[in-house]
Design a protein around this motif. Structure first.
Motif, PDB file in Angstrom:
ATOM      1  N   GLY A  43      41.442 -40.450  27.250  1.00 22.33           N
ATOM      2  CA  GLY A  43      40.349 -39.498  27.188  1.00 22.33           C
ATOM      3  C   GLY A  43      40.383 -38.416  28.241  1.00 22.33           C
ATOM      4  O   GLY A  43      39.409 -37.711  28.467  1.00 22.33           O
ATOM      5  N   ARG A  54      37.965 -42.960  21.349  1.00 22.68           N
ATOM      6  CA  ARG A  54      37.935 -42.348  22.690  1.00 22.68           C
ATOM      7  C   ARG A  54      38.037 -43.397  23.774  1.00 22.68           C
ATOM      8  O   ARG A  54      38.672 -43.185  24.807  1.00 22.68           O
ATOM      9  CB  ARG A  54      36.651 -41.549  22.866  1.00 22.68           C
ATOM     10  CG  ARG A  54      36.671 -40.260  22.076  1.00 22.68           C
ATOM     11  CD  ARG A  54      35.692 -39.273  22.626  1.00 22.68           C
ATOM     12  NE  ARG A  54      35.961 -39.000  24.027  1.00 22.68           N
ATOM     13  CZ  ARG A  54      35.209 -38.212  24.762  1.00 22.68           C
ATOM     14  NH1 ARG A  54      34.142 -37.632  24.250  1.00 22.68           N
ATOM     15  NH2 ARG A  54      35.509 -37.989  26.028  1.00 22.68           N
ATOM     16  N   THR A  55      37.414 -44.546  23.555  1.00 19.71           N
ATOM     17  CA  THR A  55      37.482 -45.628  24.537  1.00 19.71           C
ATOM     18  C   THR A  55      38.918 -46.125  24.682  1.00 19.71           C
ATOM     19  O   THR A  55      39.380 -46.414  25.783  1.00 19.71           O
ATOM     20  CB  THR A  55      36.568 -46.798  24.096  1.00 19.71           C
ATOM     21  OG1 THR A  55      35.267 -46.270  23.902  1.00 19.71           O
ATOM     22  CG2 THR A  55      36.533 -47.896  25.128  1.00 19.71           C
ATOM     23  N   GLU A  61      33.855 -42.775  18.979  1.00 20.88           N
ATOM     24  CA  GLU A  61      33.625 -43.368  20.298  1.00 20.88           C
ATOM     25  C   GLU A  61      34.643 -44.477  20.587  1.00 20.88           C
ATOM     26  O   GLU A  61      35.188 -44.562  21.693  1.00 20.88           O
ATOM     27  CB  GLU A  61      32.217 -43.975  20.286  1.00 20.88           C
ATOM     28  CG  GLU A  61      31.446 -43.836  21.578  1.00 20.88           C
ATOM     29  CD  GLU A  61      30.045 -44.416  21.379  1.00 20.88           C
ATOM     30  OE1 GLU A  61      29.251 -43.769  20.660  1.00 20.88           O
ATOM     31  OE2 GLU A  61      29.783 -45.518  21.897  1.00 20.88           O
ATOM     32  N   ALA A  62      34.913 -45.299  19.567  1.00 19.04           N
ATOM     33  CA  ALA A  62      35.857 -46.405  19.747  1.00 19.04           C
ATOM     34  C   ALA A  62      37.261 -45.876  20.032  1.00 19.04           C
ATOM     35  O   ALA A  62      37.971 -46.413  20.887  1.00 19.04           O
ATOM     36  CB  ALA A  62      35.870 -47.284  18.499  1.00 19.04           C
ATOM     37  N   LYS A 113      30.415 -43.773  15.924  1.00 18.03           N
ATOM     38  CA  LYS A 113      30.922 -44.943  16.657  1.00 18.03           C
ATOM     39  C   LYS A 113      32.431 -45.097  16.507  1.00 18.03           C
ATOM     40  O   LYS A 113      33.100 -45.611  17.389  1.00 18.03           O
ATOM     41  CB  LYS A 113      30.198 -46.198  16.182  1.00 18.03           C
ATOM     42  CG  LYS A 113      28.728 -46.121  16.547  1.00 18.03           C
ATOM     43  CD  LYS A 113      28.052 -47.450  16.544  1.00 18.03           C
ATOM     44  CE  LYS A 113      26.685 -47.289  17.239  1.00 18.03           C
ATOM     45  NZ  LYS A 113      25.907 -48.496  17.203  1.00 18.03           N
ATOM     46  N   GLU A 118      34.096 -53.770  19.910  1.00 18.62           N
ATOM     47  CA  GLU A 118      33.150 -53.596  21.019  1.00 18.62           C
ATOM     48  C   GLU A 118      32.152 -52.473  20.776  1.00 18.62           C
ATOM     49  O   GLU A 118      30.988 -52.570  21.174  1.00 18.62           O
ATOM     50  CB  GLU A 118      33.915 -53.351  22.325  1.00 18.62           C
ATOM     51  CG  GLU A 118      34.490 -54.640  22.894  1.00 18.62           C
ATOM     52  CD  GLU A 118      35.568 -54.391  23.942  1.00 18.62           C
ATOM     53  OE1 GLU A 118      35.682 -53.234  24.410  1.00 18.62           O
ATOM     54  OE2 GLU A 118      36.285 -55.350  24.266  1.00 18.62           O
ATOM     55  N   LYS A 119      32.605 -51.401  20.151  1.00 17.65           N
ATOM     56  CA  LYS A 119      31.722 -50.248  19.943  1.00 17.65           C
ATOM     57  C   LYS A 119      30.930 -50.326  18.637  1.00 17.65           C
ATOM     58  O   LYS A 119      30.196 -49.399  18.300  1.00 17.65           O
ATOM     59  CB  LYS A 119      32.546 -48.948  19.955  1.00 17.65           C
ATOM     60  CG  LYS A 119      33.200 -48.650  21.284  1.00 17.65           C
ATOM     61  CD  LYS A 119      32.158 -48.245  22.324  1.00 17.65           C
ATOM     62  CE  LYS A 119      32.792 -48.251  23.703  1.00 17.65           C
ATOM     63  NZ  LYS A 119      31.804 -48.011  24.764  1.00 17.65           N
ATOM     64  N   GLU A 130      38.283 -35.595  21.973  1.00 20.74           N
ATOM     65  CA  GLU A 130      37.431 -35.748  20.800  1.00 20.74           C
ATOM     66  C   GLU A 130      37.853 -34.846  19.630  1.00 20.74           C
ATOM     67  O   GLU A 130      37.861 -35.267  18.482  1.00 20.74           O
ATOM     68  CB  GLU A 130      35.979 -35.471  21.175  1.00 20.74           C
ATOM     69  CG  GLU A 130      35.049 -35.685  20.002  1.00 20.74           C
ATOM     70  CD  GLU A 130      33.625 -36.003  20.409  1.00 20.74           C
ATOM     71  OE1 GLU A 130      33.413 -36.470  21.547  1.00 20.74           O
ATOM     72  OE2 GLU A 130      32.735 -35.772  19.585  1.00 20.74           O
ATOM     73  N   SER A 172      38.500 -52.210  20.648  1.00 22.92           N
ATOM     74  CA  SER A 172      37.431 -51.244  20.926  1.00 22.92           C
ATOM     75  C   SER A 172      36.575 -50.975  19.691  1.00 22.92           C
ATOM     76  O   SER A 172      35.386 -50.688  19.798  1.00 22.92           O
ATOM     77  CB  SER A 172      37.990 -49.945  21.518  1.00 22.92           C
ATOM     78  OG  SER A 172      38.652 -49.196  20.555  1.00 22.92           O
TER      79      SER A 172
END
Lengths: 294, 157
Positions: free
Chosen positions: B153, B148-149, B145-146, B142, B94-95, B123, B91
């Protein structure tokens, strides 16, 4: 690579053995607990110990346990993570987990210890204020035997404690909290994570049975004087009147006037006074709220 | 002054000779040649050197190698299994959570420790967990975000 200079090294497995080594080396030996402060000062060349006495192999020094009728005893080598996660402490002294959650960051809390924090005697300690309002006593053991010091006696100046040569901090005793009590610790740094407090405030409020007057209150401050201190004039303000919002506002002002802050790279003295006023107000209001519910 | 220690790194047992003033960071990089772990400040302020000791993140620049005796160490090299990237590594790619990459091993290992304990971390918990690691590229958004992916979540929804 930021490296340590060579040193003689001992790994005692008992406390008497550790004290014997510290005594024999006369001040040239430093005890090692978590290392998050000692190793930093060694790398920076601030201190140059010729001998390191690693206390981590001494069994039982990291225990957190109930002492029936007295309170909870925290071993000097207990890490702040262990303290933060302790189910026992979350029930007996909930303010501790709240305060420890703003101390450094998780990876440092996994190493840093309670005994090391007190031994370091930083004016900006995040642990000293809550220990002070909870009335903790520090146990020390040295060549002359064991003794206890109150949190008001342990610090003798910035970075120095009242411990005698070769004396080691072995544990802290936290008396049980009275019923109808609430406590909070608030700090402000320049950023939210991983920063020293530019001011920290711990406050405790205990109600009398009628829940109108405060039976007891304690306010302790860090980073605003040479050593962590109690705001005793502000405490008097609270105890002399009804526990109203106005009284708390007044006490917060008194606290901001009884400190002796310095101007340094983190903040100016006048800003620290303002921060102490605001944080004392907020910490007392939070403690009051909890005491009402408790 | 030589001391022989036993430790497990990424599931593999090692017996190494070291000296008391060698940090875990130096041992990993210079004795075991696991250079995925980085030194930033060497003073516990930047978090680049974070590895997992018995599953928990610690700053390896502030831990003596002798204190790693008998412990389980996980470095970024230990996250790939049978050639497959760890979901967090995937991730992060990807992010676009990797810029210069210097803080990435510490970020991924700290996030792994969090998600191993709490797969639903939201978060706020992610931010708290990563609060001791500095990303000088400023790529925090980011990175979070990664993580969290990779987390379920659920705590946020």
């Amino acid at each position: 690579m930021n490296r340590l200079k060579p040193f003689a090294y001992f790994e005692p497995t008992t406390l008497p053995e550790a004290i014997e080594i510290l005594a024999a080396k006369k001040g040239a030996a430093f005890p090692l607990a978590g290392g998050t402060d000692l190793l930093v000062r060694m790398k920076r060349g601030v201190i140059k110990p010729s001998t390191i006495v690693n206390l981590k192999r001494i069994e039982g020094l990291d225990q957190i346990k109930k002492e029936p009728g007295r309170g909870v005893r925290i071993g000097a080598l207990a890490t702040f993570s262990a303290i933060e996660d302790s189910h026992l402490l979350r029930l007996s002294h909930p303010v501790i987990a709240q305060a420890v959650s703003v101390l450094a960051c998780p990876s440092i809390r996994n190493l840093a210890t309670m005994g090391g924090n007190i031994g370091r005697a930083s004016p900006a300690s995040d642990a000293a204020p809550f220990l002070m309002i909870l009335g903790a006593t520090v146990s020390l053991k040295g060549p002359q035997g064991e003794r206890e010091l109150g949190m008001g006696e342990i610090f003798s100046g910035p970075g120095t404690t009242a411990s005698r040569p070769a004396e080691a901090i072995t544990s802290l005793l936290l008396p049980d909290m009275a019923s109808h009590s609430g406590a909070a610790y608030l700090k402000i740094g320049r950023r939210e994570g991983m920063d020293c407090a530019l001011a920290g405030v711990a406050a405790l409020v205990t109600f009398s049975g009628g829940k109108r007057e405060a039976e007891d209150t304690k306010i302790a401050l860090s980073a605003v004087a040479p050593v962590p201190m109690r705001a005793k004039k502000a405490e008097k303000t609270i105890l002399s009147g009804r526990l109203t919002e106005k009284c708390i506002r007044e006490a917060a002002k008194v606290a901001s006037e009884e400190i002796s802050p310095v101007s340094d790279m983190r903040a100016s003295a006048s800003y620290r006074r303002e921060v102490v006023r605001v944080l004392t107000y907020r910490a007392l209001m939070t403690a009051l709220q909890q005491a009402r519910e408790g | 002054m030589k001391i022989s220690i036993d430790l497990t790194v990424n599931g593999e047992r090692h017996q190494v000779d070291t000296t008391p003033w060698i940090t875990l960071l130096e041992l990993l990089r210079e004795t075991l040649h696991l250079t995925g772990t980085k030194e930033g400040c060497g003073l516990g302020e930047c978090g680049s050197c974070i590895v997992l000791v018995d599953g928990r993140p610690v700053n390896s620049c502030l831990m003596l190698a002798v204190d790693a005796r008998g412990r389980q160490i996980t470095t970024i090299e230990g996250l790939v299994s049978n050639g497959d990237l760890h979901p967090l590594q995937q991730s992060f790619i990807e992010k676009g959570a990797v810029q210069c990459g210097f803080c990435t091993p510490a970020m991924i290992l700290s996030a792994k420790a969090l998600l191993d304990e709490n797969p639903d971390a939201g978060e706020e918990e992610i931010k708290q967990t990563l609060s001791g690691i500095i990303c000088r590229c400023g790529n925090y958004k980011k990175i979070i975000e990664a993580v969290r992916t990779a987390s379920d979540g659920k705590a946020d929804s």
